[in-house]
Motif scaffolding. Structure first.
Motif, PDB file in Angstrom:
ATOM      1  N   PHE A   1      89.063   9.308  48.288  1.00 16.58           N
ATOM      2  CA  PHE A   1      90.056   9.168  47.449  1.00 16.58           C
ATOM      3  C   PHE A   1      89.257   8.074  46.197  1.00 16.58           C
ATOM      4  N   GLY A   2      88.281   7.526  46.644  1.00 19.56           N
ATOM      5  CA  GLY A   2      87.501   6.628  45.741  1.00 19.56           C
ATOM      6  C   GLY A   2      86.623   7.374  44.767  1.00 19.56           C
ATOM      7  N   ILE A   3      86.098   8.360  45.452  1.00 20.84           N
ATOM      8  CA  ILE A   3      85.575   9.078  44.736  1.00 20.84           C
ATOM      9  C   ILE A   3      86.141  10.055  43.751  1.00 20.84           C
ATOM     10  N   LEU A   4      87.274  10.520  43.984  1.00 18.64           N
ATOM     11  CA  LEU A   4      88.323  11.111  43.086  1.00 18.64           C
ATOM     12  C   LEU A   4      88.655  10.347  41.937  1.00 18.64           C
ATOM     13  N   LEU A   5      88.809   8.860  42.217  1.00 16.01           N
ATOM     14  CA  LEU A   5      89.324   7.927  41.227  1.00 16.01           C
ATOM     15  C   LEU A   5      88.254   7.705  40.167  1.00 16.01           C
ATOM     16  N   ILE A   6      86.903   7.868  40.928  1.00 18.16           N
ATOM     17  CA  ILE A   6      85.846   7.417  39.889  1.00 18.16           C
ATOM     18  C   ILE A   6      85.439   8.659  39.141  1.00 18.16           C
ATOM     19  N   VAL A   7      85.747   9.872  39.531  1.00 14.85           N
ATOM     20  CA  VAL A   7      85.415  11.209  38.853  1.00 14.85           C
ATOM     21  C   VAL A   7      86.536  11.208  37.945  1.00 14.85           C
ATOM     22  N   CYS A   8      87.852  10.780  38.018  1.00 18.37           N
ATOM     23  CA  CYS A   8      89.002  10.760  37.209  1.00 18.37           C
ATOM     24  C   CYS A   8      88.693  10.101  36.087  1.00 18.37           C
ATOM     25  N   LEU A   9      88.082   8.701  36.412  1.00 17.97           N
ATOM     26  CA  LEU A   9      87.913   7.875  35.226  1.00 17.97           C
ATOM     27  C   LEU A   9      86.758   8.234  34.424  1.00 17.97           C
TER      28      LEU A   9
ATOM     29  N   GLU B   1      85.527  11.500  33.908  1.00 14.85           N
ATOM     30  CA  GLU B   1      85.946  12.350  33.021  1.00 14.85           C
ATOM     31  C   GLU B   1      86.802  12.106  31.826  1.00 14.85           C
ATOM     32  N   LEU B   2      87.941  10.941  32.275  1.00 11.81           N
ATOM     33  CA  LEU B   2      88.628  10.689  30.933  1.00 11.81           C
ATOM     34  C   LEU B   2      87.801   9.914  29.975  1.00 11.81           C
ATOM     35  N   VAL B   3      86.861   9.148  30.440  1.00 17.02           N
ATOM     36  CA  VAL B   3      86.113   8.414  29.526  1.00 17.02           C
ATOM     37  C   VAL B   3      85.028   9.416  28.645  1.00 17.02           C
ATOM     38  N   ARG B   4      84.655  10.541  29.542  1.00 16.13           N
ATOM     39  CA  ARG B   4      83.606  11.535  28.735  1.00 16.13           C
ATOM     40  C   ARG B   4      84.399  12.403  27.770  1.00 16.13           C
TER      41      ARG B   4
END
Length: 134
Positions: free
Chosen positions: A45-53, A55-58
């Protein structure tokens, strides 16, 4: 063919697809935790939140850089694609319990990111050649 326009269309498509991807991944992680409690849930879940953040910034940086035709935001966005892609590969390969639907949506996300890398690099070529007047 205008490469920057194609890059913008890919970013626009990925902005909507990533919203769907994030909602599906969060929902699947919750369902997996309820049905198959694993000790790696917090890490997943932590990796998922990091990926979401990431990707959003990107996506925000890439769209702004492409619309203003500045080279450095597009370059940073292309660099941010790599850790985001590694996070998605984690969901396919290294996650402890993977659903078939996860394979499908992660593969589509990786294909979108790969084409964005290609068109992002191709978009950098004409942007870097333009002269800026202050």
């Amino acid at each position: 063919m205008n490469v920057c326009l194609t890059f913008e269309v890919l970013l626009y498509l990925n902005s909507y697809y990533f919203g769907l991807f994030a909602i599906c991944e969060i929902g699947m992680n919750i369902v997996k935790e309820i049905n198959h409690p694993l000790p790696t849930f917090k890490a997943d879940f932590g990796i998922l939140l990091i990926v979401c953040l990431l990707e959003l910034v990107r996506l925000i940086i890439a769209r702004k850089g492409n619309l203003t035709e500045k080279w450095w935001p597009v370059f940073i966005a292309v660099l941010f694609t790599l850790p985001s892609a590694f996070g998605i590969v984690y969901f396919i390969v290294w996650q402890s319990f993977v659903l078939r639907f996860e394979y499908i949506i992660c593969a589509i996300q990786l294909i979108l990111q790969a084409t964005e890398i290609v068109f992002g690099v191709l978009c950098l070529l004409p942007i870097c050649k333009t002269t800026e007047y202050y």
